[in-house]
Design a protein around this motif. Structure first.
Motif, PDB file in Angstrom:
ATOM      1  N   ARG A  54       0.839  -1.211   0.000  1.00 42.02           N
ATOM      2  CA  ARG A  54       0.000   0.000   0.000  1.00 42.02           C
ATOM      3  C   ARG A  54       0.866   1.250   0.000  1.00 42.02           C
ATOM      4  NH1 ARG A  54      -5.618  -0.902  -0.909  1.00 42.02           N
ATOM      5  NH2 ARG A  54      -5.784  -3.153  -0.611  1.00 42.02           N
ATOM      6  N   GLU A  65       2.186   1.736  -3.494  1.00 38.97           N
ATOM      7  CA  GLU A  65       1.166   2.309  -4.381  1.00 38.97           C
ATOM      8  C   GLU A  65       1.026   3.811  -4.158  1.00 38.97           C
ATOM      9  OE1 GLU A  65      -2.402   0.033  -3.683  1.00 38.97           O
ATOM     10  OE2 GLU A  65      -1.422  -1.827  -4.320  1.00 38.97           O
ATOM     11  N   GLU A  66       1.046   4.230  -2.897  1.00 36.66           N
ATOM     12  CA  GLU A  66       0.938   5.663  -2.590  1.00 36.66           C
ATOM     13  C   GLU A  66       2.156   6.429  -3.096  1.00 36.66           C
ATOM     14  OE1 GLU A  66      -1.813   7.251  -1.198  1.00 36.66           O
ATOM     15  OE2 GLU A  66      -2.690   5.298  -1.591  1.00 36.66           O
ATOM     16  N   SER A 125       1.885   6.754  -6.862  1.00 41.64           N
ATOM     17  CA  SER A 125       0.876   7.731  -7.187  1.00 41.64           C
ATOM     18  C   SER A 125       1.399   9.158  -6.961  1.00 41.64           C
ATOM     19  CB  SER A 125      -0.365   7.485  -6.345  1.00 41.64           C
ATOM     20  OG  SER A 125      -1.350   8.461  -6.597  1.00 41.64           O
TER      21      SER A 125
END
Length: 178
Positions: free
Chosen positions: A167, A170-171, A174
């Protein structure tokens, strides 16, 4: 309920290495606050060569009062919801950023918080395998979960470490895209 992605071809070290690489390339840092994972996220990150350029440190707040005193998790929230809660994970991640900031001119960029029930028994009325993960950045924090990781106590902890780092990755990806 959030669904986690089974990651059969990727190892924990692969994900941790990606996280460290992304942090280093952005000149950013991470701090960690762990409960059920008891240092597993920190161990995974520091297994990557060169991790010291991006990893600041962390807190294992296994005991509930430490979540309040070290990480500034809201006592009323804990009294109302228990520690297995999305907002607790978010506040832990924020607390990780603050606790690992030692230079106000260069605060810790990212924080991770893990809270949940490894088992075998329920806690706060939540079944074993129930997990929340918090990720904090300068723009705010968010929580992922509830996850319902199956298996033994050790399997729940391993799945939580892997999911927390995935997670965060992914952050980071992004944020890099802007």
């Amino acid at each position: 309920m959030s669904v986690f992605t089974a990651r059969n071809t990727e190892t924990l070290l692969d994900i941790a290495a990606d996280v460290i690489r992304l942090l280093k390339s952005a000149n950013e840092t991470v701090g960690v606050a762990e409960s059920l994972t008891a240092g597993g996220v920190m161990a995974a990150l520091t297994s990557v060569p060169g991790a010291s350029a991006a990893f600041r440190g962390g807190v294992v707040s296994y005991a509930t009062p430490l979540k309040q005193t070290l990480l500034n998790v809201d006592a009323d929230l804990i009294a109302r919801e228990g520690v297995i809660h999305a907002e607790v994970a978010s506040q832990m991640a924020e607390g990780a950023r603050k606790t690992t900031t030692y230079d106000d001119a260069a605060p810790t960029t990212w924080g991770i918080g893990t809270t949940g029930v490894a088992g075998p028994d329920k806690q706060d009325g939540k079944a074993a395998g129930t997990v929340y993960i918090g990720v904090a950045s300068p723009s705010g924090s968010k929580a992922f979960g509830p996850f319902n990781f199956p298996g033994t106590r050790e399997r729940v902890r391993e799945a939580t470490v892997m999911e927390a780092l995935a997670r965060l990755r992914e952050e980071l990806m992004s944020a890099a895209k802007g």
